[in-house]
Design a protein around this motif. Structure first.
Motif, PDB file in Angstrom:
ATOM      1  N   VAL A 154     -91.174 -11.352  40.643  1.00  0.00           N
ATOM      2  CA  VAL A 154     -91.892 -11.797  39.450  1.00  0.00           C
ATOM      3  C   VAL A 154     -90.892 -12.331  38.435  1.00  0.00           C
ATOM      4  N   LEU A 155     -91.181 -13.501  37.855  1.00  0.00           N
ATOM      5  CA  LEU A 155     -90.344 -14.088  36.818  1.00  0.00           C
ATOM      6  C   LEU A 155     -91.157 -14.265  35.549  1.00  0.00           C
ATOM      7  N   TRP A 156     -90.601 -13.786  34.440  1.00  0.00           N
ATOM      8  CA  TRP A 156     -91.232 -13.946  33.131  1.00  0.00           C
ATOM      9  C   TRP A 156     -90.390 -14.883  32.266  1.00  0.00           C
ATOM     10  N   ASP A 157     -91.048 -15.576  31.347  1.00  0.00           N
ATOM     11  CA  ASP A 157     -90.338 -16.274  30.289  1.00  0.00           C
ATOM     12  C   ASP A 157     -89.780 -15.218  29.344  1.00  0.00           C
ATOM     13  N   THR A 158     -88.474 -15.205  29.147  1.00  0.00           N
ATOM     14  CA  THR A 158     -87.840 -14.157  28.347  1.00  0.00           C
ATOM     15  C   THR A 158     -88.380 -14.124  26.928  1.00  0.00           C
ATOM     16  N   ARG A 159     -88.673 -15.275  26.358  1.00  0.00           N
ATOM     17  CA  ARG A 159     -89.084 -15.338  24.956  1.00  0.00           C
ATOM     18  C   ARG A 159     -90.568 -15.036  24.762  1.00  0.00           C
ATOM     19  N   SER A 160     -91.423 -15.656  25.575  1.00  0.00           N
ATOM     20  CA  SER A 160     -92.871 -15.484  25.385  1.00  0.00           C
ATOM     21  C   SER A 160     -93.434 -14.298  26.164  1.00  0.00           C
ATOM     22  N   THR A 161     -92.692 -13.779  27.137  1.00  0.00           N
ATOM     23  CA  THR A 161     -93.056 -12.670  28.044  1.00  0.00           C
ATOM     24  C   THR A 161     -94.148 -13.055  29.041  1.00  0.00           C
ATOM     25  N   ALA A 162     -94.505 -14.330  29.123  1.00  0.00           N
ATOM     26  CA  ALA A 162     -95.531 -14.766  30.070  1.00  0.00           C
ATOM     27  C   ALA A 162     -94.955 -14.843  31.483  1.00  0.00           C
ATOM     28  N   PRO A 177     -87.900 -23.612  28.597  1.00  0.00           N
ATOM     29  CA  PRO A 177     -87.607 -23.430  30.029  1.00  0.00           C
ATOM     30  C   PRO A 177     -88.761 -23.940  30.890  1.00  0.00           C
ATOM     31  N   ASP A 178     -88.446 -24.676  31.954  1.00  0.00           N
ATOM     32  CA  ASP A 178     -89.473 -25.154  32.855  1.00  0.00           C
ATOM     33  C   ASP A 178     -89.749 -24.099  33.924  1.00  0.00           C
ATOM     34  N   LYS A 179     -90.881 -24.209  34.561  1.00  0.00           N
ATOM     35  CA  LYS A 179     -91.257 -23.257  35.598  1.00  0.00           C
ATOM     36  C   LYS A 179     -90.239 -23.297  36.736  1.00  0.00           C
ATOM     37  N   PRO A 180     -89.654 -22.151  37.078  1.00  0.00           N
ATOM     38  CA  PRO A 180     -88.638 -22.132  38.140  1.00  0.00           C
ATOM     39  C   PRO A 180     -89.265 -22.086  39.532  1.00  0.00           C
ATOM     40  N   ASP A 181     -89.450 -23.244  40.141  1.00  0.00           N
ATOM     41  CA  ASP A 181     -89.957 -23.296  41.508  1.00  0.00           C
ATOM     42  C   ASP A 181     -88.806 -22.980  42.462  1.00  0.00           C
ATOM     43  N   LEU A 182     -88.918 -21.873  43.171  1.00  0.00           N
ATOM     44  CA  LEU A 182     -87.827 -21.404  44.016  1.00  0.00           C
ATOM     45  C   LEU A 182     -88.098 -21.683  45.490  1.00  0.00           C
ATOM     46  N   LYS A 183     -87.030 -21.963  46.217  1.00  0.00           N
ATOM     47  CA  LYS A 183     -87.113 -22.263  47.634  1.00  0.00           C
ATOM     48  C   LYS A 183     -86.081 -21.427  48.383  1.00  0.00           C
ATOM     49  N   ARG A 184     -86.488 -20.867  49.525  1.00  0.00           N
ATOM     50  CA  ARG A 184     -85.562 -20.062  50.321  1.00  0.00           C
ATOM     51  C   ARG A 184     -84.581 -20.974  51.056  1.00  0.00           C
ATOM     52  N   PHE A 185     -83.267 -20.651  50.898  1.00  0.00           N
ATOM     53  CA  PHE A 185     -82.236 -21.463  51.517  1.00  0.00           C
ATOM     54  C   PHE A 185     -81.514 -20.750  52.653  1.00  0.00           C
ATOM     55  N   TYR A 186     -81.478 -19.414  52.599  1.00  0.00           N
ATOM     56  CA  TYR A 186     -80.694 -18.708  53.606  1.00  0.00           C
ATOM     57  C   TYR A 186     -81.216 -17.282  53.754  1.00  0.00           C
ATOM     58  N   THR A 187     -81.148 -16.759  54.972  1.00  0.00           N
ATOM     59  CA  THR A 187     -81.535 -15.373  55.239  1.00  0.00           C
ATOM     60  C   THR A 187     -80.404 -14.664  55.970  1.00  0.00           C
ATOM     61  N   GLN A 236     -87.227  -1.767  20.569  1.00  0.00           N
ATOM     62  CA  GLN A 236     -87.714  -2.668  21.608  1.00  0.00           C
ATOM     63  C   GLN A 236     -88.159  -3.976  20.961  1.00  0.00           C
ATOM     64  N   VAL A 237     -87.780  -5.111  21.583  1.00  0.00           N
ATOM     65  CA  VAL A 237     -88.152  -6.413  21.050  1.00  0.00           C
ATOM     66  C   VAL A 237     -89.092  -7.187  21.981  1.00  0.00           C
ATOM     67  N   ARG A 238     -89.113  -6.852  23.260  1.00  0.00           N
ATOM     68  CA  ARG A 238     -90.028  -7.496  24.200  1.00  0.00           C
ATOM     69  C   ARG A 238     -90.375  -6.500  25.305  1.00  0.00           C
ATOM     70  N   GLU A 239     -91.519  -6.717  25.963  1.00  0.00           N
ATOM     71  CA  GLU A 239     -91.840  -5.981  27.177  1.00  0.00           C
ATOM     72  C   GLU A 239     -92.521  -6.916  28.163  1.00  0.00           C
ATOM     73  N   TYR A 240     -92.276  -6.671  29.440  1.00  0.00           N
ATOM     74  CA  TYR A 240     -92.740  -7.560  30.504  1.00  0.00           C
ATOM     75  C   TYR A 240     -93.523  -6.739  31.514  1.00  0.00           C
ATOM     76  N   LYS A 241     -94.778  -7.100  31.710  1.00  0.00           N
ATOM     77  CA  LYS A 241     -95.658  -6.338  32.593  1.00  0.00           C
ATOM     78  C   LYS A 241     -96.082  -7.186  33.787  1.00  0.00           C
ATOM     79  N   GLY A 242     -96.388  -6.484  34.887  1.00  0.00           N
ATOM     80  CA  GLY A 242     -96.858  -7.190  36.071  1.00  0.00           C
ATOM     81  C   GLY A 242     -96.054  -6.900  37.317  1.00  0.00           C
ATOM     82  N   ALA A 243     -95.100  -5.954  37.214  1.00  0.00           N
ATOM     83  CA  ALA A 243     -94.309  -5.569  38.386  1.00  0.00           C
ATOM     84  C   ALA A 243     -94.284  -4.055  38.484  1.00  0.00           C
ATOM     85  N   VAL A 283     -86.657 -13.416  32.914  1.00  0.00           N
ATOM     86  CA  VAL A 283     -86.429 -12.044  33.350  1.00  0.00           C
ATOM     87  C   VAL A 283     -87.017 -11.925  34.749  1.00  0.00           C
ATOM     88  N   VAL A 284     -86.298 -11.251  35.640  1.00  0.00           N
ATOM     89  CA  VAL A 284     -86.698 -11.190  37.049  1.00  0.00           C
ATOM     90  C   VAL A 284     -86.761  -9.734  37.493  1.00  0.00           C
TER      91      VAL A 284
END
Length: 464
Positions: free
Chosen positions: A380-388, A115-125, A344-351, A369-370
């Protein structure tokens, strides 16, 4: 009819009901579905599949091997083009995570997509007159809905939201609740949407109608925190301030609860969600427990005790293949569980969690994972597999209450105390995904998944 016979012929009855739907005989399909307690999901089978199979059977019966061969060759050619699998006879769907399969492929030397880094842009509010707390996408990703403490639900067209200069994206504002909105869900194969509220009601709206008021409602004795509609559209589960989950027959307006009192939660339930095939549902509670229930019997089939070190569990959602469960809790850790083993198979920290329970979810293809980081009003977005952590997005000027993910593309909606809901899409200039090797040391853990149970929904349980 005996339950064992129904179970053995389940696929046939699903095909029959699907064929009736394809022919526009929806009332007949509903009657048979209710009588047999057999509910195929929309688009589960290729269109007119039963008719095609019957044609093939006639060829064999009439000893017409050439015609039979022609029909089979047509099916195989369609499969080669990715239209459908002639073996399981189901439409091709978006693949999600499957650690066991990916590990086997990596051992065999197959190149896996990175998966490539998901660069997100706001389109609507979208703007409400009060804090925005909930959002969800329709099953086909063509629209999303947002709910607010201003007691309204806004429906937004995705195509128009992607083009700011085009027609106004806001389709309609629904307003029939008397207290803040707590959850929203679209029907999978009908132009209907349901919303729940602190006014203890669940209300149903027709998207095609110009009316802002509901055409049907269900009423509870407690504040409704969460709702989810079964893929068939006939049933709904709800979570309230009460520790017992509710299962509703929408048409009959009848409420059922599980019989086994020992399986009930000990605190309010924050979120309920059906599995994608509708055979199970999950409840996440303030008591710190996660429970997975059989939709047919309403029996608790899996208990994850102290899922977040005994802290409150804020959300729980199934992966696409229903083998994994993603939970978010008050310990500020997002966790991924193997349902078959309960490990448990993965955990994601930072939120971090805020005052209100906040959801963690997958991106549409489950590459990421979001979740919301309350301390920084960010996503915050993590790589689901590596958890980074792969991206942190400062989304709002005030507390972010919720994030919802599109089921068909990298699109997210965030809801905030700043009275807004924002649509974020992948920047079109982002790089495409590249192959990758399976992360070392991340071998799959646990059983490959839970066993399949009869495909039905009406619980054998008591009426509340």
């Amino acid at each position: 009819m005996a339950a064992t016979v129904l179970r053995e012929k389940r696929v046939f009855y699903e095909l029959l009901i699907s064929q009736l739907r394809d022919d526009g005989l929806h009332e007949a399909a509903t009657i048979i579905s209710r009588e047999l307690q057999c509910v195929p999901m929309k688009d589960q089978y290729r269109e007119n599949l039963l008719y095609g199979l019957s044609s093939l059977g006639k060829c064999f019966q009439r000893q017409q091997p050439e015609e039979a061969k022609r029909l089979l060759d047509t099916a195989i050619a369609a499969a080669d083009e990715g239209e459908f699998n002639p073996v399981i006879m189901k439409k091709k769907t978006i693949a999600g995570i499957d650690f066991e399969e990916e590990y086997v492929r990596s051992v065999q030397g197959d190149e896996l997509r990175k998966p490539d880094k998901p660069d997100l842009k706001r389109f609507y509010t979208s703007i409400h007159s009060g804090a925005c707390g909930k959002a969800t996408f329709s099953a086909d990703g063509s629209m999303f809905a947002t709910g607010s403490i201003d007691m309204t639900v806004q429906l937004v067209d995705m195509n128009h939201a992607k083009q700011p200069s085009a027609v106004r994206p806001l389709i309609r504002t629904l307003q029939d609740h008397e207290r803040p909105i707590t959850d929203i869900d679209f029907f999978k194969h009908a132009p209907l949407v349901a919303s729940s509220s602190m006014d203890k009601s669940i209300k149903f709206f027709d998207i095609r109608s110009s009316a802002a008021r509901s055409f049907r409602f269900l009423h509870d004795t407690h504040i409704v925190r969460s709702i989810n509609i079964h893929p068939s559209g006939d049933f709904l589960i709800s979570a309230t301030d009460h520790p017992v989950v509710r299962i509703w027959d929408i048409e009959k307006k009848r409420c059922y609860v599980p019989n086994d009192s020992l399986s009930h939660h000990f605190g309010a339930i924050n979120q309920v969600r059906y599995s994608h095939d509708g055979q199970f549902f999950v409840t996440a509670s303030t008591d710190g427990f996660v429970r997975i229930w059989d939709s047919v019997s309403s029996k608790c089939e899996r208990l994850i005790a102290k899922a977040h070190n005994g802290r409150e569990v804020c959300s729980a959602v199934f992966s696409r293949n229903d083998k994994y469960l993603l939970t978010n809790g008050r310990d500020d850790v997002v966790r991924l569980w193997d349902i078959g083993s309960g490990r448990q198979v993965r955990e994601y920290k930072g939120a971090s969690q805020g005052v209100t329970p906040q959801q963690a979810c997958f991106s549409y293809n489950e590459d990421f994972v979001v979740a919301v980081n309350d301390h920084r009003n960010s996503l915050v977005l993590w790589d689901t597999r590596s958890t980074a952590v792969v991206n942190t997005l400062e989304a709002h000027s005030r507390t972010v209450n919720w994030v919802a993910s599109s089921p068909v593309e990298d699109a997210f909606v965030t809801c905030s105390d700043d009275n807004s809901a924002k649509l974020w899409l992948r920047d079109p200039n982002s790089a495409p995904s590249m192959p990758f090797a399976h992360p070392s040391g991340l071998m799959p853990s646990g059983h490959p998944g839970s066993s399949l149970l009869p495909h039905s929904v009406l619980p054998s349980s008591s009426t509340s």
